[in-house]
Scaffold this motif. Sequence first.
Motif, PDB file in Angstrom:
ATOM      1  N   ASP A 189       8.617   3.569  -0.128  1.00 32.46           N
ATOM      2  CA  ASP A 189       7.707   4.739  -0.333  1.00 32.46           C
ATOM      3  C   ASP A 189       6.394   4.343   0.554  1.00 32.46           C
ATOM      4  O   ASP A 189       5.567   5.165   0.825  1.00 32.46           O
ATOM      5  CB  ASP A 189       6.988   4.619  -1.744  1.00 32.46           C
ATOM      6  CG  ASP A 189       6.048   5.485  -1.967  1.00 32.46           C
ATOM      7  OD1 ASP A 189       6.179   6.829  -1.733  1.00 32.46           O
ATOM      8  OD2 ASP A 189       4.896   5.267  -2.376  1.00 32.46           O
ATOM      9  N   CYS A 190       6.212   2.830   1.033  1.00 34.85           N
ATOM     10  CA  CYS A 190       5.070   2.559   2.069  1.00 34.85           C
ATOM     11  C   CYS A 190       5.063   3.343   3.146  1.00 34.85           C
ATOM     12  O   CYS A 190       4.158   3.924   3.982  1.00 34.85           O
ATOM     13  CB  CYS A 190       4.908   1.162   2.371  1.00 34.85           C
ATOM     14  SG  CYS A 190       4.150   0.158   0.739  1.00 34.85           S
ATOM     15  N   LYS A 229       9.099   0.285  -3.566  1.00 33.57           N
ATOM     16  CA  LYS A 229       7.863   0.604  -3.369  1.00 33.57           C
ATOM     17  C   LYS A 229       7.684   0.305  -1.916  1.00 33.57           C
ATOM     18  O   LYS A 229       6.629   1.007  -1.175  1.00 33.57           O
ATOM     19  CB  LYS A 229       7.029  -0.636  -4.186  1.00 33.57           C
ATOM     20  CG  LYS A 229       7.033  -0.396  -5.521  1.00 33.57           C
ATOM     21  CD  LYS A 229       6.091  -1.834  -6.082  1.00 33.57           C
ATOM     22  CE  LYS A 229       5.817  -1.626  -7.674  1.00 33.57           C
ATOM     23  NZ  LYS A 229       4.958  -2.772  -8.110  1.00 33.57           N
ATOM     24  N   SER A 276       0.904  -1.094   0.034  1.00 40.86           N
ATOM     25  CA  SER A 276       0.173  -0.068   0.114  1.00 40.86           C
ATOM     26  C   SER A 276       0.742   1.309  -0.006  1.00 40.86           C
ATOM     27  O   SER A 276       2.263   1.205  -0.052  1.00 40.86           O
ATOM     28  CB  SER A 276      -0.808  -0.088   1.309  1.00 40.86           C
ATOM     29  OG  SER A 276      -1.748  -1.223   1.255  1.00 40.86           O
ATOM     30  N   SER A 277       0.134   2.411  -0.109  1.00 45.04           N
ATOM     31  CA  SER A 277       0.914   3.540   0.004  1.00 45.04           C
ATOM     32  C   SER A 277       0.374   4.472   1.105  1.00 45.04           C
ATOM     33  O   SER A 277      -0.725   3.884   1.708  1.00 45.04           O
ATOM     34  CB  SER A 277       1.065   4.492  -1.307  1.00 45.04           C
ATOM     35  OG  SER A 277      -0.564   5.135  -1.335  1.00 45.04           O
ATOM     36  N   ARG A 278       1.043   5.547   1.358  1.00 44.84           N
ATOM     37  CA  ARG A 278       0.394   6.350   2.534  1.00 44.84           C
ATOM     38  C   ARG A 278      -0.723   6.977   2.302  1.00 44.84           C
ATOM     39  O   ARG A 278      -1.691   6.961   2.823  1.00 44.84           O
ATOM     40  CB  ARG A 278       1.446   7.585   2.817  1.00 44.84           C
ATOM     41  CG  ARG A 278       2.851   7.179   3.398  1.00 44.84           C
ATOM     42  CD  ARG A 278       3.699   8.249   3.245  1.00 44.84           C
ATOM     43  NE  ARG A 278       4.265   8.163   2.127  1.00 44.84           N
ATOM     44  CZ  ARG A 278       5.062   9.410   1.532  1.00 44.84           C
ATOM     45  NH1 ARG A 278       5.289  10.316   2.503  1.00 44.84           N
ATOM     46  NH2 ARG A 278       5.473   9.285   0.522  1.00 44.84           N
ATOM     47  N   SER A 295      -1.038   2.365  -5.848  1.00 49.82           N
ATOM     48  CA  SER A 295      -0.089   1.471  -5.370  1.00 49.82           C
ATOM     49  C   SER A 295      -0.769   0.101  -5.749  1.00 49.82           C
ATOM     50  O   SER A 295      -1.840  -0.366  -6.455  1.00 49.82           O
ATOM     51  CB  SER A 295      -0.282   1.377  -3.774  1.00 49.82           C
ATOM     52  OG  SER A 295      -1.462   1.126  -3.490  1.00 49.82           O
TER      53      SER A 295
END
Length: 585
Positions: free
Chosen positions: A309-310, A306, A159-161, A205
Amino acid sequence: METYNNVVLEQLPKHLKRFVVAQQYERYTALDQALWRYVMRQNYSFLKDVAYYPYIPGLKKAGLSIARIPDLQQMNDSLKLIGWGAVTVDGFIPPSAFMEFQAHRVLVIAADIRQLEHIEYTPAPDIIHESSGHAPIIGEPDYAVYLQYFGEIGTKALSSRKDFELYEAIRHLSILKEHAGTTEAELAEAESHLKTVQDNMGEPSEMALLSRLHWWTVEYGLIGSLEDPKIYGAGLLSSIGESASCMQKSVPKLPYDLDAVNYAYDITKPQPQLFVTPDFEHLMKVLNQFADTMAFRVGGKQSLEKAIDCQAVCTAVYSSGLQVSGVFKTANSDQAISYLQTVGPTALAFSGKQLAEHGTNYHREGFGSPVGLLENSPKDLADFSDEELIDYGIRPGKRCSLRFSSGIVVEGVVMKALRQETKVVLISFEDCEVYRNDRMEIYFKPEWGTYDMAVGAEIVSVFAGAADKDTYPSVDEKTEETPNLSHIPIEDSKLVAIHACIGKLRSESFDRKSWKDIFDQLYTEITDNWLALVELYEIAWAHHVYELTQEAESKLSAIIAIRPSLKKLIEDGIRVAKEEALNNH
């Protein structure tokens, strides 16, 4: 946690059990039961012709009925016969947890039930959607395999923020919509915030893209031909409004393929298009096509970036099989990974089990280690035999210097080398220094204590969450709240009492006087009385007392005149009551 004598639930890992709440069946009111009956009767009337599976047999396989809100014990008694289970949770849970329950063959059932004003559809999870939508089709073996497999893939998705911000915004808005005391201003503010988040998501994401595949299949999927599709998606099966409108020709039907990941969705609105799969095997094919692009299968630096970045806990897997779980940060600018670095609590595991003495208490400040081959060695250090380790000076009590092809050097006194199965996974040093470029880049100093060096030539997989979730401290708040099932404003308590009387009238021998006593309390200016009047209409029709049906229909017509938005709901209720009475006559 209540396991309902279901081995599927007994085997749930403890980190998932914390999301489970008691159903507290006694808190469902007579109005809740009437709402369930109305939706389910409408569903059966329509879905018996357009649902992919036989609707009533599907309900029975899942331990459900049209007459009453499902009891979790009854559901589990039925579901365990096909290798599944069900638990109740308090509304929204994190998407990763939802996916993991699915991977363990457990349906997550929101304990709440929607309000009367949202009887056609609610964006918030509720027991109508989760049970009547998802559970009945579990009896289809190919679909059940797909659902479990999707959960397994989804558990690994990064996932991402921004994903978390979106989840919280949707959760907040949905809760407000289902709370009786919410003001228009509060709703407008929440909707505005959600739109702001949606408009600033950036690149989607893995989890965001995978969620789209979930939405267009598990929630809103159609199956068959483009000309004559059938419904199997739970969102459609549990929405008495959209299950009918979606079949109209004005809603485009597209062939389902990987291109579906390019179609975002809005849970608060009817879907602008739907996707049709020819069969459930095709769903598996598309899912695997997407999974082949995910970090857990691709590995390498792109996948690690990736995870960086999470800014959340992820796991990187060395070619030795060693699993490093923590929050990752950028450690080198090379094209390939030469050094892996976490910040904060980190744990090391192998095959999903934490290594002894390598939990977050020990690696509480983070963990760092080289990645790659030793200089002048084409062989992965993980595959060295004991003799080859000795040839490189790697033996307890001996000072050695390991130079990697990336230029990173590890110099120190070997304490021990740890093997798992046939692989060397970890080498521990004391009095150790780790550096590159003639000490222009320092990764570890002797005064910092023991240096544990992970072993492996490459990072072969990166996935979300910890490798051993039961030992890794959770970063999610544990929910202690109980479902808000009985939030009944004082002005609605009389309506609840009336529905209780109707329930009693339904269960006993028909009594005209009791029917009239209830009927006389239902004033047309109180338009929320419409469901009670529909119930009385149905009871009168079932007993062929037509003068009473006329009285009820007259009041219902008056309510429609006051609130035209109720026209379809009321007319559908009348139609189904007539159909059932005529079929039983």
